[in-house]
Design a protein around this motif. Sequence first.
Motif, short mmCIF file in Angstrom:
data_model
loop_
_atom_site.label_atom_id
_atom_site.label_comp_id
_atom_site.label_asym_id
_atom_site.label_seq_id
_atom_site.Cartn_x
_atom_site.Cartn_y
_atom_site.Cartn_z
N THR A 38 29.70 137.19 91.09
CA THR A 38 31.08 136.86 91.42
C THR A 38 31.40 137.51 92.77
O THR A 38 30.79 138.49 93.17
CB THR A 38 32.05 137.37 90.34
OG1 THR A 38 31.83 138.76 90.13
CG2 THR A 38 31.84 136.62 89.04
N SER A 39 32.34 136.93 93.45
CA SER A 39 32.72 137.39 94.78
C SER A 39 33.67 138.59 94.66
O SER A 39 34.75 138.48 94.07
CB SER A 39 33.40 136.24 95.52
OG SER A 39 34.05 136.71 96.66
N ALA A 40 33.27 139.72 95.23
CA ALA A 40 34.11 140.91 95.19
C ALA A 40 35.48 140.68 95.85
O ALA A 40 36.50 141.09 95.30
CB ALA A 40 33.39 142.09 95.83
N PRO A 41 35.55 140.01 97.02
CA PRO A 41 36.87 139.77 97.60
C PRO A 41 37.76 138.90 96.71
O PRO A 41 38.97 139.13 96.61
CB PRO A 41 36.56 139.06 98.92
CG PRO A 41 35.17 139.45 99.26
CD PRO A 41 34.48 139.62 97.95
N ILE A 42 37.17 137.93 96.03
CA ILE A 42 37.96 137.07 95.14
C ILE A 42 38.46 137.87 93.95
O ILE A 42 39.64 137.77 93.55
CB ILE A 42 37.15 135.84 94.69
CG1 ILE A 42 36.84 134.94 95.88
CG2 ILE A 42 37.85 135.08 93.58
CD1 ILE A 42 38.06 134.36 96.58
N LEU A 43 37.60 138.68 93.37
CA LEU A 43 38.02 139.53 92.24
C LEU A 43 39.12 140.50 92.67
O LEU A 43 40.06 140.74 91.93
CB LEU A 43 36.82 140.29 91.67
CG LEU A 43 35.78 139.44 90.95
CD1 LEU A 43 34.60 140.30 90.51
CD2 LEU A 43 36.38 138.70 89.77
N ASN A 44 39.01 141.01 93.89
CA ASN A 44 40.04 141.90 94.41
C ASN A 44 41.38 141.16 94.54
O ASN A 44 42.44 141.69 94.16
CB ASN A 44 39.61 142.47 95.77
CG ASN A 44 40.60 143.48 96.30
OD1 ASN A 44 41.14 144.29 95.57
ND2 ASN A 44 40.83 143.41 97.61
N LEU A 45 41.34 139.93 95.04
CA LEU A 45 42.57 139.14 95.16
C LEU A 45 43.18 138.85 93.79
O LEU A 45 44.40 138.91 93.61
CB LEU A 45 42.30 137.84 95.91
CG LEU A 45 42.08 137.97 97.41
CD1 LEU A 45 41.55 136.66 97.99
CD2 LEU A 45 43.38 138.37 98.10
N LEU A 46 42.34 138.53 92.82
CA LEU A 46 42.85 138.26 91.46
C LEU A 46 43.47 139.52 90.86
O LEU A 46 44.52 139.44 90.20
CB LEU A 46 41.73 137.72 90.56
CG LEU A 46 41.24 136.32 90.90
CD1 LEU A 46 39.98 135.98 90.11
CD2 LEU A 46 42.32 135.28 90.65
N ASN A 47 42.87 140.68 91.10
CA ASN A 47 43.44 141.93 90.62
C ASN A 47 44.77 142.25 91.31
O ASN A 47 45.72 142.70 90.68
CB ASN A 47 42.45 143.09 90.80
CG ASN A 47 41.30 143.00 89.83
OD1 ASN A 47 41.43 142.46 88.74
ND2 ASN A 47 40.15 143.52 90.23
N ARG A 48 44.82 142.01 92.63
CA ARG A 48 46.08 142.22 93.36
C ARG A 48 47.17 141.30 92.84
O ARG A 48 48.33 141.69 92.73
CB ARG A 48 45.87 141.99 94.87
CG ARG A 48 45.14 143.13 95.54
CD ARG A 48 44.99 142.93 97.03
NE ARG A 48 46.27 142.64 97.65
CZ ARG A 48 46.39 141.90 98.76
NH1 ARG A 48 45.34 141.40 99.35
NH2 ARG A 48 47.58 141.67 99.27
N ALA A 49 46.79 140.07 92.52
CA ALA A 49 47.77 139.13 91.97
C ALA A 49 48.32 139.65 90.65
O ALA A 49 49.53 139.58 90.40
CB ALA A 49 47.13 137.75 91.77
N GLU A 50 47.45 140.17 89.80
CA GLU A 50 47.90 140.71 88.51
C GLU A 50 48.84 141.90 88.70
O GLU A 50 49.82 142.04 87.97
CB GLU A 50 46.70 141.10 87.63
CG GLU A 50 45.93 139.91 87.11
CD GLU A 50 46.78 138.91 86.32
OE1 GLU A 50 47.68 139.32 85.56
OE2 GLU A 50 46.54 137.70 86.49
#
Length: 184
Positions: free
Chosen positions: A27-39
């Motif tokens: 999985t893409s670390a930047p994408i996971l980071n964005l999803l966590n920021r969204a949460e």
Amino acid sequence: QRPAAANRPTRPGSQQALPSGPMLIETSAPILNLLNRAEEGIARLDWKLAIDSLQRVIEDPEGALVERDDTATESAALFESARRQATRRLSTLGPEGLDAYRVLYDGKAKGMFDRARAGHDVDLLRYLVERFLLTSSGDDACDLLASWELDAGRPGRALALLIDLRELVPDSDVPEALLTAKLV
């Protein structure tokens, strides 16, 4: 010596066993980071942070895969596109969050929709549906694109669009009877 079945050439369209055992999906670390920021933004009711983060995931050109957040079984992880997960998460923001999203993106989506419809621009309409489905014009664009796909003899694409419209747009103004008729 190889078993006889392994020596036979495979024919196109013949069923073959899927690989068994564990598979590595990065999985893409930047994408996971964005999803966590969204949460984090959603938890604080910071709609700007949540929406910007989710929209960046939706617009990511890489097309990352992420683990589904609604997996019911623990025996196997299910993955989906990050774009779909972000769109689904946006659709659950409720009226206040969706209103904030639409304040940010309705103008852009409406302009695209008008240009795509007037010029019969399938690519622009597809772009709008992929990136701005939850805008006020997104459901109409999805319905129109499904109709164009049906007219072009591509019912599979139309079906996928109509299912997304039904599942991801909580307040669509496309009549349910029309959606059902197209699905049939």
